[in-house]
Design an enzyme around this catalytic site. Structure first.
Site, PDB file in Angstrom:
ATOM      1  N   GLU A  56      -1.517  36.157  -7.512  1.00 52.96           N
ATOM      2  CA  GLU A  56      -1.832  37.547  -7.504  1.00 52.96           C
ATOM      3  C   GLU A  56      -2.449  38.091  -8.865  1.00 52.96           C
ATOM      4  OE1 GLU A  56       0.877  35.789  -8.673  1.00 52.96           O
ATOM      5  OE2 GLU A  56       2.066  36.617 -10.093  1.00 52.96           O
ATOM      6  N   CYS A 100       4.847  30.006  -9.811  1.00 56.55           N
ATOM      7  CA  CYS A 100       5.053  29.683 -11.132  1.00 56.55           C
ATOM      8  C   CYS A 100       6.404  28.899 -11.515  1.00 56.55           C
ATOM      9  CB  CYS A 100       4.981  30.984 -11.957  1.00 56.55           C
ATOM     10  SG  CYS A 100       4.832  30.656 -13.975  1.00 56.55           S
ATOM     11  N   HIS A 140      -0.936  31.822 -10.952  1.00 55.29           N
ATOM     12  CA  HIS A 140      -0.401  33.078 -10.574  1.00 55.29           C
ATOM     13  C   HIS A 140      -1.571  33.528  -9.358  1.00 55.29           C
ATOM     14  CE1 HIS A 140       3.189  34.192 -12.628  1.00 55.29           C
ATOM     15  NE2 HIS A 140       2.675  33.426 -13.731  1.00 55.29           N
TER      16      HIS A 140
END
Lengths: 220, 258
Positions: free
Chosen positions: A200, A77, A198
């Protein structure tokens, strides 16, 4: 061990959980000198580019030294944006400069050709474009070329984004996403990688991308 | 192209998922982590945990639920209900929430929006607005739909966005739990008034309702609870339906897409 650099830009809980889930060994260095033992380095981040100012000269030198030892570097990011030379979000803060180019506000590309619109403030609608900023949600990846990061990831796979600024499409671009205009959803240049989305928070595809990156981090 | 998001809401009370009709008459629907796991497999895009009876003492219980869900899924997770202070938000984020949703507290002290946006980024701050049709306008209600305020939904959404909110979670109290469809007029009014994503909530009863709110309602995301909880419809079927209707959605491995 992977150094997960915490420079106070938001919350690392999600990144930690994802790394633990894929079995990655990692720690959060307290000072730059600790990076000497890093086999890989992750620079995460959400929020404003000016928070990367906390990555001052000693941190940058330690990260550069890790790169010189062939430790892979991954920016996530704002971490991806930091790999570039800078961002118009915080013009006084320099990025790492590992990749040429400057990050700009989403939707700003077409604005520059139009008269200034001084009454526009954050969060109010842009009637000309109807492009909501931040860009929040799942959007698709289009691969510029085969890369290590996206091994086994089909073209068009969707991943989760949440950002207002983005990096331009450059030779290092590994994946392009279009929101208003095309931007670098991911970069890969030698051992330097970055993802604007992202991983994750991108379900199984995101975990696979993290594993792909991990598999190039030397073990022991 | 940016996909329209399908969000599952887990209304949690005492660690269990419940779902009310018009904010009352709760019936039990299961374990939050278990439901989250099922939704993840079905291709849900995001999870919202709403602590429907949050009290000060329940902060720890809430953290436990968040942590249990965040352990199961690697998807965006938003937490709301009883987030009244910066400390409440910090505890939720620390436990694994990516975003917090503010409702009553934001109306009482709008500066909380800016405080949290500065600390965690706008992407972490969702302002939840519960609106009810009243004399030709959309009145904002607080305290789980119990107390009327003088604010209008459009006006408050605009202010919230200006103060740094990253998204608006807009619930129609009239439609909540009724399965009679989203309030597309309300949603479109708010969605066109602000330049941040608007999540429509309240009234989902059929796949058609989702198609309506994404087109006529101009919603960026749609949230539902009971339609998913009781296995009436799967997220996967819903997405296939929307895809065939030409609405951009993220199709999972099980739905024929990448």
């Amino acid at each position: 061990m992977i150094a997960l650099v915490d420079y106070g830009a938001g919350n690392l809980t999600s990144v930690r959980k994802a790394l633990a889930h894929i079995g990655a060994g990692f720690w959060t260095p307290v000072e730059p000198a600790e990076l000497a033992r890093a086999r890989g380095v992750i620079v995460p981040g959400v929020g404003h580019f000016d928070s990367t100012a906390a990555l001052d000269a000693p941190w940058r030198e330690a990260i550069d030294a890790a790169r010189a030892r062939s430790a892979p570097l991954l920016g996530i990011c704002v971490g991806l944006q930091w790999l570039f030379e800078g961002s118009t979000e915080a013009p006084d803060v320099a990025g790492l400069g590992a990749i040429r180019g400057t990050c700009t506000r989403l939707g700003a590309g077409s604005d520059s050709r139009l008269p200034a619109c001084p009454e526009r403030s954050r969060g109010t609608p842009d009637s000309r474009q109807d492009l909501k900023v931040p860009h929040v949600g799942w959007n698709s990846l289009s691969f510029s070329r085969p890369t290590r990061l996206f091994e086994g990831i089909p073209e068009g796979t969707q991943v989760y984004f949440t950002h207002s600024y983005a990096a331009p499409v450059v030779p290092a671009t590994a994946a392009i996403t279009t929101y208003g205009a095309p931007f670098s959803a991911a970069v890969e240049d030698g051992l330097v990688s970055g993802v604007q989305f992202h991983p994750e928070k991108s379900g199984d595809a995101g975990l696979r991308i993290l594993r792909n990156w991990m598999s190039h981090v030397p073990s022991v | 192209m940016l996909s329209k998001r399908i969000i599952a809401c887990l209304d949690v009370r005492d660690g269990r998922v419940v779902k009310g009709i018009n904010f009352e008459g709760l019936r039990e629907a299961g374990d939050p982590a278990e439901l989250a796991r099922r939704y993840n497999v079905e291709g849900i895009d995001e999870i919202v945990i709403l602590d429907v009876t949050a009290t000060l003492e329940s902060r720890q219980a809430r953290a436990h639920t968040i942590s249990a869900v965040a352990h199961e899924i690697f998807l965006p997770l938003c937490v709301g209900g009883g987030i009244r202070t910066e400390g409440d938000a910090a505890a939720a984020i620390e436990a694994g929430a990516d975003k917090v949703s503010l409702n009553t507290a934001a109306l009482q002290d709008p500066s909380l929006i800016t405080t949290l946006a500065n600390r965690y980024g706008s992407q972490a701050v969702v302002v939840a607005i519960d609106a009810k049709r009243q004399d030709g306008r959309f009145a904002v209600y607080v305290r789980s739909g119990q107390a009327e305020t003088p604010r209008g939904a459009v006006d408050w959404a605009r202010e919230a966005a200006e103060r740094g909110a990253g998204e608006i979670l807009l619930t129609s109290i009239d439609r909540d739990g009724t399965k009679s469809g989203f309030d597309c007029v309300l949603t479109a009014e708010v969605s066109t008034a602000v330049n941040i994503p608007v999540i429509a909530s309240g009234g989902a009863g059929s796949f058609e309702h989702f198609a309506e709110v994404f087109t006529a309602g101009r919603a960026d995301a749609a949230l539902a609870a009971s339609i998913f909880h009781f296995n009436e419809h799967s997220v996967e079927e819903l997405k296939r339906f929307l895809h065939l209707r030409g609405i951009p959605v993220r199709l999972g491995p099980g739905t024929g897409g990448p």
